[in-house]
Design a protein around this motif. Sequence first.
Motif, mmCIF file in Angstrom:
data_model
loop_
_atom_site.group_PDB
_atom_site.id
_atom_site.type_symbol
_atom_site.label_atom_id
_atom_site.label_comp_id
_atom_site.label_asym_id
_atom_site.label_seq_id
_atom_site.Cartn_x
_atom_site.Cartn_y
_atom_site.Cartn_z
ATOM 1 N N LYS A 48 38.671 124.298 63.611
ATOM 2 C CA LYS A 48 39.571 123.165 63.694
ATOM 3 C C LYS A 48 41.009 123.630 63.888
ATOM 4 O O LYS A 48 41.415 124.678 63.378
ATOM 5 C CB LYS A 48 39.478 122.312 62.430
ATOM 6 N N GLU B 68 39.329 125.359 59.373
ATOM 7 C CA GLU B 68 37.925 125.367 58.952
ATOM 8 C C GLU B 68 37.026 125.608 60.161
ATOM 9 O O GLU B 68 37.267 125.086 61.243
ATOM 10 C CB GLU B 68 37.587 124.019 58.312
ATOM 11 N N GLU C 144 33.740 112.697 65.651
ATOM 12 C CA GLU C 144 33.660 111.992 64.372
ATOM 13 C C GLU C 144 35.023 111.852 63.706
ATOM 14 O O GLU C 144 35.360 110.795 63.138
ATOM 15 C CB GLU C 144 32.693 112.713 63.429
ATOM 16 N N THR C 145 35.856 112.890 63.773
ATOM 17 C CA THR C 145 37.153 112.875 63.083
ATOM 18 C C THR C 145 38.338 112.810 64.031
ATOM 19 O O THR C 145 39.476 112.692 63.583
ATOM 20 C CB THR C 145 37.298 114.137 62.225
ATOM 21 N N ASP C 146 38.078 112.899 65.330
ATOM 22 C CA ASP C 146 39.123 112.911 66.358
ATOM 23 C C ASP C 146 40.080 114.089 66.179
ATOM 24 O O ASP C 146 41.239 114.027 66.579
ATOM 25 C CB ASP C 146 39.904 111.590 66.349
ATOM 26 N N GLU C 147 39.614 115.185 65.585
ATOM 27 C CA GLU C 147 40.427 116.384 65.421
ATOM 28 C C GLU C 147 40.243 117.317 66.612
ATOM 29 O O GLU C 147 39.167 117.382 67.212
ATOM 30 C CB GLU C 147 40.018 117.136 64.146
ATOM 31 N N GLU C 148 41.301 118.052 66.928
ATOM 32 C CA GLU C 148 41.184 119.082 67.954
ATOM 33 C C GLU C 148 40.563 120.331 67.354
ATOM 34 O O GLU C 148 40.726 120.616 66.156
ATOM 35 C CB GLU C 148 42.547 119.407 68.551
ATOM 36 N N ARG D 94 37.552 118.215 71.331
ATOM 37 C CA ARG D 94 37.870 117.240 70.285
ATOM 38 C C ARG D 94 36.589 116.838 69.575
ATOM 39 O O ARG D 94 35.572 116.559 70.223
ATOM 40 C CB ARG D 94 38.565 116.028 70.888
ATOM 41 N N LEU D 95 36.637 116.838 68.223
ATOM 42 C CA LEU D 95 35.499 116.402 67.422
ATOM 43 C C LEU D 95 35.457 114.884 67.420
ATOM 44 O O LEU D 95 36.434 114.219 67.030
ATOM 45 C CB LEU D 95 35.624 116.931 65.989
#
Length: 423
Positions: free
Chosen positions: A136, A147, A106-110, A103-104
């Motif tokens: 992502k 991306e 900064e953006t809370d993206e998986e 999980r990133l």
Amino acid sequence: MAGGTPRIFVSHLSGVAVFDPNGDQVGRVRDLVAMLRVGRRPPRLLGLVVEVATRRRIFLPITRVTGIESGQVITTGVLNVRRFEQRPTERLVLGELLDRRVRLLETDEEATVLDVSIRQLPARRDWEIDRVFVRKGRGGALRRRGETLTVEWSAVTGFSLEEEGQGAESLLATFEQLRPADLANVLHHLSPKRRAEVAAALQDDRLADVLEELPEDDQIEILGKLKEERAADVLEAMDPDDAADLLAELPEEEKERLLTLMQPGDAADVRRLMAYEERTAGGLMTTEPIVVRPDSTVADALARVRNPDLSPALAAQVYVCRPPDQTPTGKYLGTVHFQRLLRDPPYTLVSAMLDDDLQPLSPETPLRAVAGFFATYDIVAAAVVDESGSLLGAVTVDDVLDHLLPDDWRETEFLLSGEENDE
């Protein structure tokens, strides 16, 4: 990242050829071994899993790697051909970290890990994983369209250790920066079960350094809980005199079994030391001092002194001998002190600056006389020479102190803050 420090993505190392210093191929890289650390600190790279010609996979410590460049890995040429066995604190970089969902922050993206990069730390032999190349999305169809980006290791979560993590991993990560003597003190105060878990997870070289600082009972206990082949590896990594002292305390059958499992050269050094009484120069000495030939130059000697694996006492002087260079050597000619090496031009021959006035010790010299010799001449190491004039080894001041202090001195907590005990 410091300027000029190369970054290498690990996917480029898969299958890369491994060569010795002579240019002969010894195997191919099949994986990398790393140790995760507490929080978001970058993992330390421990070494490479190398497949040799027999298809056996062995472990190559990163300290034995002298170069990773141009699609090849260069080693020091020293390989332990025992089969690689992964330890609890170790992670296979290619096998376990790639394709992992993270999980990133900064953006809370998986995201999915596609690759990671390693770099060598400036002015050190250590390597670490510093960046993560991710795509992502959760994978599947999204994996192709997502991306891609490269981020710092600290910018993702999902595979680093958490502070509350259990087992030996968090404990070892906490101990990573401790000196061997300090880590030995921590181990001594752990329960036997916990002590065995931590010892089993330590790297061979690290465990060897720690064992040398532990009380005798702890040494025997830890060694006894290791698999015999692992115990032999650790004994090989210890200084020969310390390994000899430890083996001398084991039952005869167990001692012989471990000596048989050790590399023949290492076992021969230990057997030779065990032939001497413990509290004599022969029993105290190490068989691995810096030996140079009389036609060596100051530059040659200083190159040997720079070896980071040498203790300060062993690096304080070089011993000039006729061939052979390994102990027992040819005729011992004298000693050259480190300070003298710094004062003369690099091209000067060491034979022109010998300190041959100081008589060497004989292997039968008792401990009390050895201590008096050190105190009289203000030295930190002394040559040990046999009746034929061959150098057998060198006694260092730390080994003298080790045997002069009370048996329980390692278990005593010394106050280093400057406060005095009034008792």
